[in-house]
Scaffold this motif. Sequence first.
Motif, PDB file in Angstrom:
ATOM      1  N   THR A 251       0.833  -1.191   0.000  1.00 55.91           N
ATOM      2  CA  THR A 251       0.000   0.000   0.000  1.00 55.91           C
ATOM      3  C   THR A 251       0.874   1.250   0.000  1.00 55.91           C
ATOM      4  O   THR A 251       2.067   1.183  -0.262  1.00 55.91           O
ATOM      5  CB  THR A 251      -0.960  -0.014   1.196  1.00 55.91           C
ATOM      6  OG1 THR A 251      -1.873   1.080   1.093  1.00 55.91           O
ATOM      7  CG2 THR A 251      -0.225   0.065   2.527  1.00 55.91           C
ATOM      8  N   ALA A 252       0.275   2.376   0.266  1.00 49.79           N
ATOM      9  CA  ALA A 252       0.969   3.659   0.245  1.00 49.79           C
ATOM     10  C   ALA A 252       0.171   4.619   1.106  1.00 49.79           C
ATOM     11  O   ALA A 252      -0.997   4.355   1.430  1.00 49.79           O
ATOM     12  CB  ALA A 252       1.071   4.188  -1.193  1.00 49.79           C
ATOM     13  N   PRO A 253       0.755   5.756   1.496  1.00 51.71           N
ATOM     14  CA  PRO A 253      -0.014   6.705   2.313  1.00 51.71           C
ATOM     15  C   PRO A 253      -1.325   7.131   1.665  1.00 51.71           C
ATOM     16  O   PRO A 253      -2.320   7.342   2.365  1.00 51.71           O
ATOM     17  CB  PRO A 253       0.959   7.887   2.452  1.00 51.71           C
ATOM     18  CG  PRO A 253       2.314   7.253   2.401  1.00 51.71           C
ATOM     19  CD  PRO A 253       2.176   6.139   1.382  1.00 51.71           C
ATOM     20  N   PHE A 254      -1.356   7.253   0.338  1.00 48.44           N
ATOM     21  CA  PHE A 254      -2.608   7.519  -0.370  1.00 48.44           C
ATOM     22  C   PHE A 254      -2.844   6.382  -1.362  1.00 48.44           C
ATOM     23  O   PHE A 254      -2.092   6.195  -2.323  1.00 48.44           O
ATOM     24  CB  PHE A 254      -2.566   8.866  -1.104  1.00 48.44           C
ATOM     25  CG  PHE A 254      -2.678  10.040  -0.186  1.00 48.44           C
ATOM     26  CD1 PHE A 254      -3.922  10.479   0.249  1.00 48.44           C
ATOM     27  CD2 PHE A 254      -1.540  10.681   0.278  1.00 48.44           C
ATOM     28  CE1 PHE A 254      -4.035  11.559   1.109  1.00 48.44           C
ATOM     29  CE2 PHE A 254      -1.633  11.760   1.153  1.00 48.44           C
ATOM     30  CZ  PHE A 254      -2.881  12.194   1.567  1.00 48.44           C
ATOM     31  N   ALA A 255      -3.895   5.601  -1.109  1.00 48.18           N
ATOM     32  CA  ALA A 255      -4.198   4.434  -1.932  1.00 48.18           C
ATOM     33  C   ALA A 255      -5.610   3.978  -1.618  1.00 48.18           C
ATOM     34  O   ALA A 255      -6.199   4.382  -0.601  1.00 48.18           O
ATOM     35  CB  ALA A 255      -3.203   3.300  -1.655  1.00 48.18           C
ATOM     36  N   ALA A 256      -6.157   3.146  -2.482  1.00 52.97           N
ATOM     37  CA  ALA A 256      -7.500   2.620  -2.241  1.00 52.97           C
ATOM     38  C   ALA A 256      -7.564   1.888  -0.902  1.00 52.97           C
ATOM     39  O   ALA A 256      -8.506   2.062  -0.119  1.00 52.97           O
ATOM     40  CB  ALA A 256      -7.900   1.683  -3.378  1.00 52.97           C
ATOM     41  N   GLY A 257      -6.543   1.070  -0.637  1.00 54.08           N
ATOM     42  CA  GLY A 257      -6.528   0.336   0.622  1.00 54.08           C
ATOM     43  C   GLY A 257      -6.392   1.243   1.828  1.00 54.08           C
ATOM     44  O   GLY A 257      -6.984   0.985   2.880  1.00 54.08           O
ATOM     45  N   SER A 258      -5.619   2.308   1.708  1.00 51.97           N
ATOM     46  CA  SER A 258      -5.466   3.248   2.819  1.00 51.97           C
ATOM     47  C   SER A 258      -6.772   3.987   3.083  1.00 51.97           C
ATOM     48  O   SER A 258      -7.112   4.281   4.239  1.00 51.97           O
ATOM     49  CB  SER A 258      -4.337   4.236   2.522  1.00 51.97           C
ATOM     50  OG  SER A 258      -3.093   3.560   2.435  1.00 51.97           O
ATOM     51  N   ALA A 259      -7.531   4.303   2.035  1.00 47.42           N
ATOM     52  CA  ALA A 259      -8.844   4.926   2.221  1.00 47.42           C
ATOM     53  C   ALA A 259      -9.790   3.980   2.948  1.00 47.42           C
ATOM     54  O   ALA A 259     -10.526   4.385   3.856  1.00 47.42           O
ATOM     55  CB  ALA A 259      -9.424   5.335   0.867  1.00 47.42           C
ATOM     56  N   GLU A 260      -9.767   2.713   2.564  1.00 42.83           N
ATOM     57  CA  GLU A 260     -10.642   1.745   3.236  1.00 42.83           C
ATOM     58  C   GLU A 260     -10.271   1.594   4.705  1.00 42.83           C
ATOM     59  O   GLU A 260     -11.146   1.360   5.556  1.00 42.83           O
ATOM     60  CB  GLU A 260     -10.551   0.405   2.507  1.00 42.83           C
ATOM     61  CG  GLU A 260     -11.264   0.438   1.160  1.00 42.83           C
ATOM     62  CD  GLU A 260     -10.826  -0.662   0.208  1.00 42.83           C
ATOM     63  OE1 GLU A 260     -10.261  -1.674   0.682  1.00 42.83           O
ATOM     64  OE2 GLU A 260     -11.043  -0.504  -1.002  1.00 42.83           O
ATOM     65  N   GLN A 261      -8.992   1.764   5.022  1.00 44.35           N
ATOM     66  CA  GLN A 261      -8.597   1.704   6.428  1.00 44.35           C
ATOM     67  C   GLN A 261      -9.162   2.878   7.223  1.00 44.35           C
ATOM     68  O   GLN A 261      -9.416   2.753   8.424  1.00 44.35           O
ATOM     69  CB  GLN A 261      -7.082   1.654   6.532  1.00 44.35           C
ATOM     70  CG  GLN A 261      -6.494   0.330   6.065  1.00 44.35           C
ATOM     71  CD  GLN A 261      -4.976   0.333   6.108  1.00 44.35           C
ATOM     72  OE1 GLN A 261      -4.385   0.364   7.176  1.00 44.35           O
ATOM     73  NE2 GLN A 261      -4.354   0.323   4.938  1.00 44.35           N
ATOM     74  N   VAL A 262      -9.368   4.018   6.569  1.00 41.91           N
ATOM     75  CA  VAL A 262     -10.014   5.150   7.245  1.00 41.91           C
ATOM     76  C   VAL A 262     -11.418   4.757   7.672  1.00 41.91           C
ATOM     77  O   VAL A 262     -11.844   5.000   8.812  1.00 41.91           O
ATOM     78  CB  VAL A 262     -10.051   6.383   6.323  1.00 41.91           C
ATOM     79  CG1 VAL A 262     -10.886   7.502   6.957  1.00 41.91           C
ATOM     80  CG2 VAL A 262      -8.638   6.872   6.026  1.00 41.91           C
ATOM     81  N   TRP A 263     -12.162   4.114   6.778  1.00 38.26           N
ATOM     82  CA  TRP A 263     -13.540   3.714   7.102  1.00 38.26           C
ATOM     83  C   TRP A 263     -13.554   2.611   8.159  1.00 38.26           C
ATOM     84  O   TRP A 263     -14.392   2.618   9.062  1.00 38.26           O
ATOM     85  CB  TRP A 263     -14.251   3.240   5.828  1.00 38.26           C
ATOM     86  CG  TRP A 263     -14.209   4.252   4.728  1.00 38.26           C
ATOM     87  CD1 TRP A 263     -14.296   5.612   4.862  1.00 38.26           C
ATOM     88  CD2 TRP A 263     -14.053   4.005   3.327  1.00 38.26           C
ATOM     89  NE1 TRP A 263     -14.201   6.218   3.635  1.00 38.26           N
ATOM     90  CE2 TRP A 263     -14.059   5.260   2.667  1.00 38.26           C
ATOM     91  CE3 TRP A 263     -13.922   2.858   2.552  1.00 38.26           C
ATOM     92  CZ2 TRP A 263     -13.933   5.381   1.294  1.00 38.26           C
ATOM     93  CZ3 TRP A 263     -13.797   2.978   1.189  1.00 38.26           C
ATOM     94  CH2 TRP A 263     -13.794   4.217   0.568  1.00 38.26           C
TER      95      TRP A 263
END
Length: 540
Positions: A251-263
């Motif tokens: 992953t990366a600081p900005f990525a689809a997976g990182s966004a899902e971790q926010v939710w």
Amino acid sequence: MRDSRTRLFGSAHPPIAAAALPGHHLAPSRKGPNPVPEKLPETAAGRPRIALLPLDDRPVNVRLPGDVAAVAGVTLDVPPTELLPSYRTAGDPEALGAWLLERAAGPSTAHVVVSTDMLLYGGLIASRTSGDSTREVLARLDVLREVRRLRPELPISVVSLVTRASNSYSAAEEPEYWAEHGKELHALGGDAHRLLGDAEVLPLDELTSVPAPVVTDYSRRRLRNHMATLSTLDFVEDGTIDFLAITADDTAPFAAGSAEQVWLRHWMRMLPRGREVLMYPGADEVGAVLVARALAAMTSVEVAFSVACADPEGMTRVPPFENMPLAASASRQIRAAGATEVTTGGDVTLVLHAPDPERHDMFRGRPERVDTAAVQGTVALISARLEGGEKVALADVRYPNGADEALVRALAEANLLGRLEAFGGWNTAGNTLGSVVALAAAGAVGRAAGTFDPAAARRALLTRLLDDFAYQSVVRVDSGPSLFPDRFPMADDERVAGAERAIHRELEAVLDSVLPGDAVRIAELTLPWRRSFEIGIALS
């Protein structure tokens, strides 16, 4: 699973038995409230066992957890080969669920460890490529409720992996359209993440050039997998699951997976038991970590780790392919293993060889410049801690996809390699951290319980040194271009066999010249996925 550099003893997967051998009964200091047991608790059927539904069929997901159990003198059961996936061929979720229920019902099973990627989709690659509907996938989670009904007292530890979006054009482990649109799909996830706070939803063609049908296929699968992970949070809240790790790889600081971790983090805050969930970078090492956690729970031993690094600034760096500083990632790996982190006086000192600030990757070959000061600092730190009587485990996270060759050779010259409790230097920082913590924790648990197997610990240490250093950083760098074609997996059986023979010979040479192998030999070497990224090693 960044390029999946993994390891295994052979390719068959019978129950991984680890007969307990007499060991030194040296109980580590306890930092928790639980008393130190004299031995592993007996079940009605004898010595307790752990059942593992692994992430996939690769060595690190099947055999490394077995090595962890073996160090503590415990038996690990995994599904038979015919039920597991084989590269892009998915496993059978229904049959795997039935196997788990059968094992859970057995009186000797004292803990179950479950990868939802295997239970719901039939393996890691299948989670990215399968067409199973959301309804089908969520129904398979009910196996965990049935395990709870059958054995209300049986601990259930689960890992759910946030789906990656590889920043590459390799479709080796992704849908076929990744070869044409992979980097653009990765960028789309990052751009969408940056827009999370915006009220306006932009037209798709303003965000990406990827055709809408491809975006639909990719996004619906991510949505399905995200809903499954959300459901595991609900299972934690209602008591079906005892422990949940949500991990993310590549992953990366900005990525689809990182966004899902926010939710996901939002629901971890909203649900009272959500605070017990751990979310951090990792993938292939998590099965081993949760086996270590099971060992700690079975024995009521809480292992204490102190963390040391010769480069304090390196603890603040975010390693490549991850989205969290090294210090935070190490802390979560320790907690996931059922251990605690202390400032001084731990049972094990976890030494971190800090990430390269230039972010070099061993997959691209040796770095042009060796950081002599970094190597000397880590060697001096390890030497001082060992001379002080501490048990030292080394997580070499300097580079992704291979150990720091200069560091390992320097440790060998100083006669320090054989004195390590555990070593790791493969793939991502999370992969390395988890495997080292798991093996070191298993050793401490085994000593406390009187079941420590020194021969198993020696094999585990040499396996990692052979794989992470001798293969990934030496043989693969030097001989890989001539042994492996650009396309993989290799279709030619003779070419695979020839590569296996050549790698075997070269690893034996490194074993004899550099590593503390003594009389240990490589009994078998395999290329389980017929490519260069991982090898399987069986030691005599």
